[in-house]
Design a protein around this motif. Structure first.
Motif, PDB file in Angstrom:
ATOM      1  N   ILE A 167      66.190  -8.786  49.130  1.00  0.00           N
ATOM      2  CA  ILE A 167      65.142  -8.570  48.129  1.00  0.00           C
ATOM      3  C   ILE A 167      65.069  -7.101  47.725  1.00  0.00           C
ATOM      4  CG2 ILE A 167      62.653  -8.703  47.721  1.00  0.00           C
ATOM      5  CD1 ILE A 167      62.612 -11.163  49.546  1.00  0.00           C
ATOM      6  N   ALA A 168      65.196  -6.195  48.718  1.00  0.00           N
ATOM      7  CA  ALA A 168      65.082  -4.761  48.435  1.00  0.00           C
ATOM      8  C   ALA A 168      66.404  -4.130  48.018  1.00  0.00           C
ATOM      9  CB  ALA A 168      64.542  -4.034  49.670  1.00  0.00           C
ATOM     10  N   ARG A 169      67.496  -4.928  48.035  1.00  0.00           N
ATOM     11  CA  ARG A 169      68.829  -4.429  47.694  1.00  0.00           C
ATOM     12  C   ARG A 169      69.210  -3.233  48.563  1.00  0.00           C
ATOM     13  NH1 ARG A 169      68.760  -8.716  45.716  1.00  0.00           N
ATOM     14  NH2 ARG A 169      69.304  -9.347  43.591  1.00  0.00           N
ATOM     15  N   LEU A 293      64.637 -19.311  47.058  1.00  0.00           N
ATOM     16  CA  LEU A 293      64.744 -19.744  45.666  1.00  0.00           C
ATOM     17  C   LEU A 293      63.391 -19.688  44.972  1.00  0.00           C
ATOM     18  CD1 LEU A 293      66.398 -20.964  43.355  1.00  0.00           C
ATOM     19  CD2 LEU A 293      65.981 -23.226  44.341  1.00  0.00           C
ATOM     20  N   ALA A 294      62.348 -20.202  45.636  1.00  0.00           N
ATOM     21  CA  ALA A 294      61.004 -20.171  45.055  1.00  0.00           C
ATOM     22  C   ALA A 294      60.516 -18.734  44.878  1.00  0.00           C
ATOM     23  CB  ALA A 294      60.035 -20.951  45.943  1.00  0.00           C
ATOM     24  N   ALA A 295      60.818 -17.881  45.855  1.00  0.00           N
ATOM     25  CA  ALA A 295      60.355 -16.492  45.779  1.00  0.00           C
ATOM     26  C   ALA A 295      61.024 -15.741  44.640  1.00  0.00           C
ATOM     27  CB  ALA A 295      60.622 -15.781  47.103  1.00  0.00           C
ATOM     28  N   LEU A 296      62.320 -15.979  44.431  1.00  0.00           N
ATOM     29  CA  LEU A 296      63.014 -15.304  43.338  1.00  0.00           C
ATOM     30  C   LEU A 296      62.460 -15.738  41.981  1.00  0.00           C
ATOM     31  CD1 LEU A 296      66.709 -15.367  44.609  1.00  0.00           C
ATOM     32  CD2 LEU A 296      65.226 -13.374  44.374  1.00  0.00           C
ATOM     33  N   ALA A 297      62.142 -17.017  41.859  1.00  0.00           N
ATOM     34  CA  ALA A 297      61.539 -17.495  40.611  1.00  0.00           C
ATOM     35  C   ALA A 297      60.167 -16.856  40.405  1.00  0.00           C
ATOM     36  CB  ALA A 297      61.424 -19.014  40.634  1.00  0.00           C
ATOM     37  N   PHE A 298      59.388 -16.767  41.483  1.00  0.00           N
ATOM     38  CA  PHE A 298      58.067 -16.136  41.420  1.00  0.00           C
ATOM     39  C   PHE A 298      58.201 -14.676  41.015  1.00  0.00           C
ATOM     40  CE2 PHE A 298      54.160 -14.302  43.049  1.00  0.00           C
ATOM     41  CZ  PHE A 298      53.215 -15.290  42.830  1.00  0.00           C
ATOM     42  N   GLY A 299      59.167 -13.979  41.650  1.00  0.00           N
ATOM     43  CA  GLY A 299      59.374 -12.570  41.326  1.00  0.00           C
ATOM     44  C   GLY A 299      59.850 -12.358  39.904  1.00  0.00           C
ATOM     45  N   ALA A 300      60.651 -13.305  39.372  1.00  0.00           N
ATOM     46  CA  ALA A 300      61.133 -13.181  37.997  1.00  0.00           C
ATOM     47  C   ALA A 300      59.981 -13.255  36.996  1.00  0.00           C
ATOM     48  CB  ALA A 300      62.160 -14.281  37.705  1.00  0.00           C
ATOM     49  N   VAL A 301      59.024 -14.148  37.256  1.00  0.00           N
ATOM     50  CA  VAL A 301      57.855 -14.242  36.377  1.00  0.00           C
ATOM     51  C   VAL A 301      57.033 -12.959  36.460  1.00  0.00           C
ATOM     52  CG1 VAL A 301      55.732 -15.516  35.892  1.00  0.00           C
ATOM     53  CG2 VAL A 301      57.792 -16.751  36.584  1.00  0.00           C
ATOM     54  N   PHE A 302      56.843 -12.462  37.671  1.00  0.00           N
ATOM     55  CA  PHE A 302      56.076 -11.224  37.847  1.00  0.00           C
ATOM     56  C   PHE A 302      56.729 -10.062  37.107  1.00  0.00           C
ATOM     57  CE2 PHE A 302      52.537 -10.381  40.826  1.00  0.00           C
ATOM     58  CZ  PHE A 302      52.047 -11.676  40.885  1.00  0.00           C
ATOM     59  N   ALA A 345      57.384 -16.015  54.610  1.00  0.00           N
ATOM     60  CA  ALA A 345      56.523 -16.286  53.452  1.00  0.00           C
ATOM     61  C   ALA A 345      55.879 -15.004  52.945  1.00  0.00           C
ATOM     62  CB  ALA A 345      55.459 -17.313  53.823  1.00  0.00           C
ATOM     63  N   MET A 346      55.396 -14.163  53.869  1.00  0.00           N
ATOM     64  CA  MET A 346      54.791 -12.898  53.447  1.00  0.00           C
ATOM     65  C   MET A 346      55.794 -12.033  52.701  1.00  0.00           C
ATOM     66  SD  MET A 346      52.300 -11.604  56.509  1.00  0.00           S
ATOM     67  CE  MET A 346      53.376 -11.936  57.883  1.00  0.00           C
ATOM     68  N   LEU A 347      57.024 -12.006  53.224  1.00  0.00           N
ATOM     69  CA  LEU A 347      58.041 -11.160  52.598  1.00  0.00           C
ATOM     70  C   LEU A 347      58.333 -11.606  51.178  1.00  0.00           C
ATOM     71  CD1 LEU A 347      60.196  -8.930  52.776  1.00  0.00           C
ATOM     72  CD2 LEU A 347      61.743 -10.637  53.743  1.00  0.00           C
ATOM     73  N   VAL A 348      58.576 -12.905  51.000  1.00  0.00           N
ATOM     74  CA  VAL A 348      58.995 -13.359  49.683  1.00  0.00           C
ATOM     75  C   VAL A 348      57.857 -13.354  48.672  1.00  0.00           C
ATOM     76  CG1 VAL A 348      60.848 -14.765  50.645  1.00  0.00           C
ATOM     77  CG2 VAL A 348      58.615 -15.800  50.278  1.00  0.00           C
ATOM     78  N   ILE A 349      56.608 -13.364  49.141  1.00  0.00           N
ATOM     79  CA  ILE A 349      55.480 -13.350  48.214  1.00  0.00           C
ATOM     80  C   ILE A 349      55.237 -11.941  47.664  1.00  0.00           C
ATOM     81  CG2 ILE A 349      52.969 -13.590  48.051  1.00  0.00           C
ATOM     82  CD1 ILE A 349      53.229 -15.983  49.952  1.00  0.00           C
ATOM     83  N   VAL A 350      55.223 -10.946  48.551  1.00  0.00           N
ATOM     84  CA  VAL A 350      54.788  -9.611  48.116  1.00  0.00           C
ATOM     85  C   VAL A 350      55.924  -8.612  47.943  1.00  0.00           C
ATOM     86  CG1 VAL A 350      52.508  -9.883  49.131  1.00  0.00           C
ATOM     87  CG2 VAL A 350      54.330  -8.856  50.478  1.00  0.00           C
ATOM     88  N   ALA A 351      57.105  -8.881  48.504  1.00  0.00           N
ATOM     89  CA  ALA A 351      58.184  -7.896  48.389  1.00  0.00           C
ATOM     90  C   ALA A 351      58.555  -7.580  46.948  1.00  0.00           C
ATOM     91  CB  ALA A 351      59.415  -8.367  49.167  1.00  0.00           C
ATOM     92  N   PRO A 352      58.609  -8.585  46.045  1.00  0.00           N
ATOM     93  CA  PRO A 352      58.913  -8.229  44.651  1.00  0.00           C
ATOM     94  C   PRO A 352      57.908  -7.255  44.040  1.00  0.00           C
ATOM     95  CG  PRO A 352      59.188 -10.586  44.985  1.00  0.00           C
ATOM     96  CD  PRO A 352      58.541 -10.046  46.226  1.00  0.00           C
ATOM     97  N   PRO A 356      59.412  -2.206  44.842  1.00  0.00           N
ATOM     98  CA  PRO A 356      59.521  -1.200  43.772  1.00  0.00           C
ATOM     99  C   PRO A 356      58.440  -0.121  43.861  1.00  0.00           C
ATOM    100  CG  PRO A 356      59.699  -3.426  42.879  1.00  0.00           C
ATOM    101  CD  PRO A 356      59.234  -3.563  44.291  1.00  0.00           C
ATOM    102  N   LEU A 357      57.252  -0.511  44.288  1.00  0.00           N
ATOM    103  CA  LEU A 357      56.168   0.463  44.405  1.00  0.00           C
ATOM    104  C   LEU A 357      56.457   1.463  45.512  1.00  0.00           C
ATOM    105  CD1 LEU A 357      53.396   1.402  43.496  1.00  0.00           C
ATOM    106  CD2 LEU A 357      52.362  -0.306  45.008  1.00  0.00           C
ATOM    107  N   VAL A 358      56.974   0.983  46.644  1.00  0.00           N
ATOM    108  CA  VAL A 358      57.328   1.876  47.755  1.00  0.00           C
ATOM    109  C   VAL A 358      58.389   2.877  47.307  1.00  0.00           C
ATOM    110  CG1 VAL A 358      58.449   1.969  50.017  1.00  0.00           C
ATOM    111  CG2 VAL A 358      56.682   0.269  49.578  1.00  0.00           C
ATOM    112  N   GLY A 359      59.393   2.395  46.568  1.00  0.00           N
ATOM    113  CA  GLY A 359      60.419   3.303  46.055  1.00  0.00           C
ATOM    114  C   GLY A 359      59.852   4.321  45.085  1.00  0.00           C
ATOM    115  N   ALA A 360      58.921   3.871  44.222  1.00  0.00           N
ATOM    116  CA  ALA A 360      58.311   4.785  43.254  1.00  0.00           C
ATOM    117  C   ALA A 360      57.464   5.851  43.936  1.00  0.00           C
ATOM    118  CB  ALA A 360      57.453   3.994  42.259  1.00  0.00           C
ATOM    119  N   LEU A 361      56.895   5.523  45.079  1.00  0.00           N
ATOM    120  CA  LEU A 361      56.064   6.481  45.819  1.00  0.00           C
ATOM    121  C   LEU A 361      56.898   7.472  46.626  1.00  0.00           C
ATOM    122  CD1 LEU A 361      53.262   4.073  47.127  1.00  0.00           C
ATOM    123  CD2 LEU A 361      53.075   5.757  45.287  1.00  0.00           C
ATOM    124  N   GLY A 362      58.199   7.260  46.671  1.00  0.00           N
ATOM    125  CA  GLY A 362      59.071   8.219  47.338  1.00  0.00           C
ATOM    126  C   GLY A 362      59.358   7.932  48.793  1.00  0.00           C
TER     127      GLY A 362
END
Length: 440
Positions: A167-169, A293-302, A345-352, A356-362
């Motif tokens: 998820i975090a690449r 699969l469900a998490a990636l679809a959720f993240g794509a909408v977000f 479940a926690m990871l796939v729900i909030v990681a998307p 990106p926010l963690v990376g933006a914060l440095g």
């Protein structure tokens, strides 16, 4: 409706569905599909297909069934039983020694499996009855099993860190190495707590009887052989990968093959063992694939509605929070969600949203992966609905009540919080090993 309202509505509907007892992948996927259809119309039908191909094109995903197979093969073939007998004899001479040996067993099982569920199952079925029979305090040893099993998602080859890497690449090899020292540190903190407490309150962890301690040295040395096979499996799997001889997927295949060879060498590779291993591997692997699969679809909408940018604006611009305050809020949200969800479940729900926010914060995303994993360890040992609490309740004998289980985790949650703070204050605990190996 604004993008912020759409995001909040999606989260709200998803949490309500989860609270009604729906399967995690069904709740996440249904919200993603429904929102996509409302926002994009018939074009949203293509979204599940594109996400499915994204999953199947991610080659490291092949490691999941291989690691899961390896862990179940070692468990079903009884090699974990042999390990516990070794710890039983060598640590039984001190107060709390069997509980300390159980933590050692959990570390080894974690290094062979990468899932907390396997450690919980082995601890509850092998170690817990033995500890109770020998007069150990039921509240303390219940906490030992839960805390020790939680190491499975931190010590390599952690399946959760593999999912986080996807998820975090981020490179899975660096994530594994980043989790190694914090995992060993956490196990050491558990051992120190058990040792000190049982030295003060000796009745909590009695030593073995004189008859049981009267074991010839030759027999004790023979029992040490039980640790050779797990060490070889771990070395072949992780050592060759770290040294650059195998790729990530190749190392997982080597581990699965080595576990099968170990069971064959011990003459325990029966049709029943193979059937149980394959059946359990298939069930767990399918669960992970559907959730991803469900998490990636959720993240794509977000991502499509700009929710990540909206949350970043809310935290930093409107609320004027500092990067560390935002990080603390994110970790607290994991604790809250851990009362209802498991780590995946926690990871796939909030990681998307969070990555990106963690990376933006440095912040370093490798370091944050370790923070996330430790916080998950704490989260699903937290009452009233921590994931591990109900797993233990399902596996524990009748004399251990739910109140006992709740009481048992309090000191271990405190110890784990101390470990989390150490990694936050001293990031090199997590980053030193991957930076040294990979030369970053």
């Amino acid at each position: 409706m604004t993008h912020e309202m759409i995001a909040m509505t999606m989260f709200g509907v998803m949490m309500v569905m989860l609270l009604t007892g729906q399967r995690v992948f069904a709740a996440i996927g249904a919200v993603a599909a429904g929102t996509a259809l409302l926002l994009y119309g018939d074009g949203a039908i293509e979204m599940p297909f594109s996400q499915a191909f994204k999953v199947f094109n991610w080659f490291p995903l092949l490691t999941l069934p291989l690691f899961i197979y390896m862990g179940y093969m070692l468990s079903e073939s009884g090699i974990a039983d042999d390990l516990y007998k070794m710890f039983h004899v060598w640590f039984g001479t001190m107060h709390g020694g069997l509980a300390i040996g159980t933590i050692g067993l959990m570390v080894v099982i974690s290094a062979m499996n990468g899932l907390s569920v396997a450690g919980m199952a082995i601890g509850a079925t092998i170690a817990l009855p033995e500890l109770l029979r020998r007069g150990y305090d039921k509240v303390m040893v219940t906490g030992v099993i839960q805390a020790g099993s939680s190491l499975g998602i931190l010590v390599p080859p952690s399946v959760v860190l593999v999912l986080y890497g996807m998820i975090a690449r981020q490179p899975v090899g660096q994530l594994w190495l980043a989790g190694a020292l914090p995992g060993l540190m956490m196990a050491t903190l558990f051992i120190i707590y058990i040792y000190v407490r049982c030295r003060i309150q000796k009745h909590l962890g009695p030593t073995l009887s004189p008859e049981e301690l009267d074991i010839p040295l030759v027999e004790k040395l023979r029992l040490l052989r039980a640790g050779i096979i797990p060490f070889l499996v771990f070395f072949l799997m992780t050592g060759l990968f770290v040294m650059g001889y195998t790729s990530l997927v190749e190392s997982a295949a080597v581990g699965a093959l080595a576990a099968t060879a170990a069971a064959l060498f011990k003459r325990r590779l029966t049709a029943r063992v193979l059937h149980q291993t394959v059946r359990k591997t298939l069930g767990i692997s399918c669960m992970f694939l559907w959730i991803i699969l469900a998490a990636l679809a959720f993240g794509a909408v977000f991502d499509g509605i700009g929710a990540v940018r909206a949350i970043e604006t809310l935290f930093i611009t409107r609320w004027e929070l500092s990067p560390w305050e935002v990080l603390i809020m994110m970790q607290l949200s994991y604790i809250l969600m851990g009362m209802f969800l498991d780590d995946t479940a926690m990871l796939v729900i909030v990681a998307p949203l969070y990555v990106p926010l963690v990376g933006a914060l440095g912040f370093d995303l490798i370091w944050y992966g370790v923070l996330y994993t430790i916080t998950c360890q704490i989260a699903y040992m937290t009452p009233p609905f921590g994931y591990n609490l109900f797993l233990m309740r399902a596996m524990a004998p009748p004399e251990i009540s739910l109140i006992d289980i709740y009481r048992s985790i309090i000191p271990f949650v405190i110890v784990m919080t101390i470990g989390l703070m150490l990694v936050v204050i001293f990031p090199q605990i997590a980053l030193w090993l991957p930076n040294t190996v990979y030369g970053n």
